[in-house]
Design a protein around this motif. Structure first.
Motif, PDB file in Angstrom:
ATOM      1  N   PRO A 285       0.804  -1.228   0.000  1.00 49.77           N
ATOM      2  CA  PRO A 285       0.000   0.000   0.000  1.00 49.77           C
ATOM      3  C   PRO A 285       0.838   1.279   0.000  1.00 49.77           C
ATOM      4  CG  PRO A 285       0.015  -0.979   2.175  1.00 49.77           C
ATOM      5  CD  PRO A 285       0.738  -1.930   1.266  1.00 49.77           C
TER       6      PRO A 285
ATOM      7  N   ASP B  25       0.882   0.951  -7.716  1.00 56.84           N
ATOM      8  CA  ASP B  25       0.676  -0.349  -8.359  1.00 56.84           C
ATOM      9  C   ASP B  25       1.629  -0.452  -9.553  1.00 56.84           C
ATOM     10  OD1 ASP B  25      -0.283  -2.304 -10.239  1.00 56.84           O
ATOM     11  OD2 ASP B  25      -2.273  -2.162  -9.383  1.00 56.84           O
TER      12      ASP B  25
ATOM     13  N   ARG C  52      -0.034   7.752  -6.351  1.00 60.95           N
ATOM     14  CA  ARG C  52      -0.501   6.718  -5.425  1.00 60.95           C
ATOM     15  C   ARG C  52      -1.418   7.314  -4.366  1.00 60.95           C
ATOM     16  NH1 ARG C  52      -0.261   5.122  -0.528  1.00 60.95           N
ATOM     17  NH2 ARG C  52       1.237   6.712   0.080  1.00 60.95           N
ATOM     18  N   ARG C  53      -0.991   8.435  -3.786  1.00 60.80           N
ATOM     19  CA  ARG C  53      -1.815   9.084  -2.765  1.00 60.80           C
ATOM     20  C   ARG C  53      -3.152   9.537  -3.337  1.00 60.80           C
ATOM     21  NH1 ARG C  53       2.352  13.008   0.617  1.00 60.80           N
ATOM     22  NH2 ARG C  53       3.940  11.431   1.021  1.00 60.80           N
TER      23      ARG C  53
ATOM     24  N   LEU D 274      -4.787   8.298  -5.913  1.00 62.21           N
ATOM     25  CA  LEU D 274      -5.621   7.138  -6.231  1.00 62.21           C
ATOM     26  C   LEU D 274      -6.169   6.441  -4.987  1.00 62.21           C
ATOM     27  CD1 LEU D 274      -3.493   5.558  -9.107  1.00 62.21           C
ATOM     28  CD2 LEU D 274      -5.641   6.835  -9.344  1.00 62.21           C
ATOM     29  N   THR D 275      -5.453   6.520  -3.878  1.00 59.63           N
ATOM     30  CA  THR D 275      -5.850   5.748  -2.698  1.00 59.63           C
ATOM     31  C   THR D 275      -6.489   6.569  -1.585  1.00 59.63           C
ATOM     32  OG1 THR D 275      -3.646   5.923  -1.690  1.00 59.63           O
ATOM     33  CG2 THR D 275      -4.078   4.003  -3.109  1.00 59.63           C
ATOM     34  N   GLU D 276      -6.314   7.898  -1.598  1.00 53.64           N
ATOM     35  CA  GLU D 276      -6.825   8.714  -0.503  1.00 53.64           C
ATOM     36  C   GLU D 276      -8.078   9.511  -0.842  1.00 53.64           C
ATOM     37  OE1 GLU D 276      -3.536  11.106   0.839  1.00 53.64           O
ATOM     38  OE2 GLU D 276      -2.379   9.347   1.467  1.00 53.64           O
TER      39      GLU D 276
END
Length: 132
Positions: free
Chosen positions: A11, A15, A54-55, A57-59
């Motif tokens: 995480p 990805d 990444r942040r 897309l995930t947050e």
């Protein structure tokens, strides 16, 4: 219980399948065009590296890499003018992102709704040529 052959996604990293699609500049960055999801207004352009993407897309909030400050910044943390992610698309070349958001308040640091409100350049308006 996970099998020894199962790979658990990390995480803390982008990805690898997404990372492989990106075509970064010499600083490892990709341009991110931010657009209001319902009106289509282009709000601003920022830069993302793998971690900022990444942040984002995930947050559920947009994070950029500041080229001038050399640090991550999440839109709205100091101003309250947050960008809530609705969708993220990658262009066909992999060198630009289109981030659809629900913008709260002004997107521009000047206080304007978009960064493209203030200066309109003189341009000749073109018309498509008929193939007849």
């Amino acid at each position: 219980m996970t099998d020894a052959n199962d790979q658990v996604p990390d995480p803390t990293t982008l990805d690898p399948q997404i990372a492989a699609l990106l075509k970064r500049d010499d600083q490892g960055l990709v341009a991110a065009v931010v657009q209001q999801h319902d009106s289509g207004d282009v709000l601003m352009v920022g830069w993302m590296d793998d971690e900022a993407l990444r942040r984002t897309l995930t947050e559920g909030r947009v994070t950029f890499w500041s080229r001038s400050r050399q640090e991550y910044w999440r839109k709205g943390d100091t101003s309250g003018h947050a960008q809530w992610v609705k969708a993220v698309r990658l262009d066909c070349d992999g060198d630009a992102l289109l981030v659809s958001v629900d913008q709260v308040g002004a997107a521009c640091h000047t206080g304007d709704r978009t960064c493209f409100d203030a200066r309109v350049l003189p341009a000749t308006v073109g018309e498509p040529v008929s193939a007849d």
